[in-house]
Structures are given as structure tokens and as C-alpha cells.
Design a protein around this motif. Sequence first.
Motif, PDB file in Angstrom:
ATOM      1  N   GLN A  32     -45.605  72.722 -15.250  1.00 49.45           N
ATOM      2  CA  GLN A  32     -44.555  72.148 -14.419  1.00 49.45           C
ATOM      3  C   GLN A  32     -44.946  70.854 -13.724  1.00 49.45           C
ATOM      4  N   TYR A 360     -31.409  77.817 -16.311  1.00 52.71           N
ATOM      5  CA  TYR A 360     -32.631  78.169 -15.593  1.00 52.71           C
ATOM      6  C   TYR A 360     -33.472  79.138 -16.420  1.00 52.71           C
ATOM      7  N   ARG A 361     -34.759  79.135 -16.152  1.00 49.56           N
ATOM      8  CA  ARG A 361     -35.656  80.071 -16.822  1.00 49.56           C
ATOM      9  C   ARG A 361     -35.659  81.442 -16.158  1.00 49.56           C
ATOM     10  N   TRP A 362     -35.704  81.461 -14.841  1.00 50.12           N
ATOM     11  CA  TRP A 362     -35.894  82.712 -14.124  1.00 50.12           C
ATOM     12  C   TRP A 362     -34.801  82.995 -13.108  1.00 50.12           C
ATOM     13  N   ARG A 369     -28.381  88.778 -18.455  1.00 47.50           N
ATOM     14  CA  ARG A 369     -29.837  88.693 -18.539  1.00 47.50           C
ATOM     15  C   ARG A 369     -30.484  89.609 -17.509  1.00 47.50           C
ATOM     16  N   ASP A 379     -42.324  79.644 -10.551  1.00 51.10           N
ATOM     17  CA  ASP A 379     -41.520  78.507 -10.999  1.00 51.10           C
ATOM     18  C   ASP A 379     -41.089  77.758  -9.744  1.00 51.10           C
ATOM     19  N   GLU A 382     -37.475  75.937  -9.739  1.00 50.94           N
ATOM     20  CA  GLU A 382     -36.312  76.801  -9.561  1.00 50.94           C
ATOM     21  C   GLU A 382     -36.282  77.409  -8.162  1.00 50.94           C
ATOM     22  N   ARG A 419     -37.573  69.186 -19.001  1.00 45.35           N
ATOM     23  CA  ARG A 419     -38.304  70.366 -19.458  1.00 45.35           C
ATOM     24  C   ARG A 419     -38.509  71.403 -18.362  1.00 45.35           C
ATOM     25  N   PHE A 421     -36.093  72.777 -17.023  1.00 49.28           N
ATOM     26  CA  PHE A 421     -35.009  73.710 -17.303  1.00 49.28           C
ATOM     27  C   PHE A 421     -35.303  74.480 -18.586  1.00 49.28           C
ATOM     28  N   ALA A 422     -34.780  75.700 -18.656  1.00 54.04           N
ATOM     29  CA  ALA A 422     -34.931  76.488 -19.881  1.00 54.04           C
ATOM     30  C   ALA A 422     -34.065  75.927 -20.991  1.00 54.04           C
ATOM     31  N   TYR A 423     -32.911  75.363 -20.615  1.00 56.03           N
ATOM     32  CA  TYR A 423     -31.983  74.833 -21.618  1.00 56.03           C
ATOM     33  C   TYR A 423     -31.477  73.478 -21.163  1.00 56.03           C
TER      34      TYR A 423
END
Length: 489
Positions: A32, A360-362, A369, A379, A382, A419, A421-423
Motif C-alpha cells: 500500500q 473496496y477490498r475489505w 460478500r 488496509d 480503506e 491499486r 482499490f480492489a476494483y
Amino acid sequence: MRHPTRILEARWIYLRVLGFCFFATFVSLLVQILGLIGPQGLFPASEILAETSFLRTPSLLWLGTSDTCIFIVVGLGLCGSLLVVLNRWNRIGLAVCWMVFLSIASVSPQFTWYKADGLLLECAFLGWFLAPSGRRPYLGEQDPPSFVVLFAHLWLLFRLMFETGLAKAVSPDPVWRDLDAMAYFHQNMPFPTWVGWLFSQLPYGFHRFETAFTLLGECFAPFLLFCGRRARFIALVLWFCLQTGIILSGNFLAFNYLSIGLGLLFVGYPLSKVRTSRWKEAAYGLVLLPQMLIGFALLLSFPIFPGLTMPGPVAKALETAAPFRSANVYILYPFIERERRILVLEGSDDGGATWREYGYRWQTQRLDRRPEFLSPLSDRFEREMQRVLERPGVLPYWQNEFVLRTARRLIEGSGPVSRLFAYNPFPQGGPERIRAHIYLYQSTDLRTLLAAGKWWTRRRVGSYGPPIARDPESGAINYVDSPSYRRNP
């Protein structure tokens, strides 16, 4: 004098836990760090260093703030943590961990404000005196722990337990006094696990019991630490149960793991059995006594005596020591969120006709999810994004530098920030516009989860501000359709 084996074993376990927590922290930073403080990141380290001095911002990054330099510094910390985990050159490893993490924290205050970060640095500082010397010390029979060093760790554990409880007991938020805190906390903690989601489904009476147990374990149990081995064992059992429950229900970096490890240091032996040479005790005392006194001054400086004014020399000592973060105050969750509000960023590349979400990843976003286990990894991006809407003190969008910089970097097409971000819905480059919507999330119930596979429901409750876009003619990035705030974000 021969030390009981339990003292040496307790030290061995604690140092491995400390090394593991640093390892998890540096691994998280490695993926990160460029998006956070790199040259194309949100808050470039070079900007921080340009406005300060080494004594105010101690950091190895004064040697360079390029991508390569930042990676080398974090990699150095990773190597130091592995030395501690593998029980090799413990003192060198802890010195490296302290120096590297302080270097990162000094130039990234926006992302290292967590109490877990202060605890890591304080434990690394004290751990250097606790750790046995030598290349492969095993249990360190030839270099037993000092009573002064162990007492400094016990004093840290007391402050950690008592300050976290005191902050809740004197909080102006009534949920702690009314024993309602945990009923809200499981619903709205920053990064819940699936176990925490299940805890949120438990009856209200259980949450009241949890709240009372938390206050008991943090406000009263700390005093048992100084009342002999058996009383200390009772205090630690309460503390371990509390920290284990938090680990199962939420993701709070390495704080809870390190809290358990610190408690394990004092299980199974009386402190009266600790004996070392007088010169060693005196030498360590000269360094650690000021650190313990600073910790005591910090304890007095927050809720116990809110109107207390520190004498000039004490205030000066606190000011001088503050940049090194090796004596801290631990105030955790005096306020509890009543709602789970999530800020979701959306981009558009067709003038605002269609919008696509960044993922978001988490953080809570997708309804289907399952909440995951993350800690002791973290993270930081986030968590900062989630903190934007936390009360008290929610900043309006035109004052929130973090949100504005994130939008600006995404429009500019910054790879390190994208990067985070997850998407990224715009992998070929930045969007024309960015906007931020506020969504209210609520947990479903077990019946809905089993029938529809939905962990959450959500509804949009507003916008965080007008969209931000790049002017096609001038290239400047400004607010859209809001003349009163048309300034460069």
C-alpha cells in the motif's frame, strides 16, 4: 541468581508475538505504501519533509523519497521483523523495526494515527531492553530479563488496560454508561468479521453483559496487576477473554494480538523472583524511568484531570518525546457509531451520463460478500476512507483533504492510488469525473442470509459533495456545478 524457566519462556513467547505483529504490519505496508506516501500517492512523503525538520519528523526517508527508497525502507523493516520472529539478533531486529516504522509513521500521520501503531513503537522501544543479546539466544539463559524492564512492561500493560477503560467510563457518549455500547458496536465497527456479524444477531441482554464485562476488564482489572501473582492472573484472564472476543469479532490491526502477548509476559511467575545485577538495573533504570514518567504524565493529561496544566519542564519533555512515539496514551472508542455509513466513490467517463463504482477490498460494500478476517494485517487506505463519516467531527467535503486528494489522483490516473482499490472500473486511465455517495448499511438476519445469501442491506442517503472533474480546456480539476466551492481541490 538462576531465573525460573517460566520467566524465560514468557519472554520468548512475547518477543515472537511482537515480531509477528511487526511482520504483519510491514507486509501490509509493502502493498500500500506507494499509494499512500509515494511520489504519486495521496500524501507524498516529500511534501511532509519539505515543511518540517528531522527532530520533528524523524525518518530514514530524509535520505530519499523515491519509490525505490520507500520500498527499501519498508523491506528493511520486514527483514528486522523476521529476525525477531526467528529469534536471531533480537535486539538488532527490534531496533530496525522501531527505526523503520517510526520513519514511515512520521511521514504518514494521516494513516498511522491508530493506537496499535503507538503500541508497536512503545513495545519495540521497551523490547530492546527486554530481548536477550546474541545471535541465537534461544531462551536467553545467559541474559535474563531485568526487574526494571519487566516493571516498565507491566506499567505499559496497566496504562493500556486502564486508559482504554477510562476513556469509555468518562466519555460524553451515554452508550457506555447505559451499557448499550456493544449493541451498536457489533453492528457498526469498521471492519467486522463474520463472527462479529453473528454477534450482532445475539439478544440485547447479551450485548449489555458484553459492555459491562468490557468496562470491568478495562477499568478495574488493571489494578490487580500489582496485587500479587494470583490477582494478576485473574486480571489477565479477564483481559485475554476481552481481547480474544475482539479478535474474533473485528479487525483492529495488530493491537489485540500485541495486547495478549504483552499479558502473556506476566503469566506463571512472581516478579519477586526476578533478580539481576545492580549495575544492570541502574543502567536500565536511567533510560526507562523517564519513559515511565512520561507515560504517567500522559495518563494525567487526559480524562482524569481535564483542566490540569503541566509544569513547564514536563510539558517540554512531552513535546520533545512526542515525535518518537515511544510513550503514548491509549484512548479507544469513547464514541460508538450508531450507523454504518460507507462512502462509495464512483467515476464517469461520459460527462456524468453513467457512473461506475470503485470497489473496496475489505470494507462493507457488496451485499453478498461475507465479512472476512484481516487482522493483524491492515488496509490503512480503506480505514481512512471509513473514518471520513465517523462522528464526532465529520468534516465537510471541501475541508477533507483525504477525499479531495483521492478524487484528484483517480482523475489523474495515478496507478499507485488506483491499486488501493480492489476494483478499478477505469483500468485504461482516469475517469473524467468522480463523485462520492453515502450509503447506509444494515446487517440482515440469519433467515435472510440463508435464503438470499445477503449479509447486508443498503440504501443511498445522500452525496458527500458535488462531483469533481477535469476542465477539458485548462486541465484544472475543479468542483462541478458548485460555484461557491470552485477552487482547486
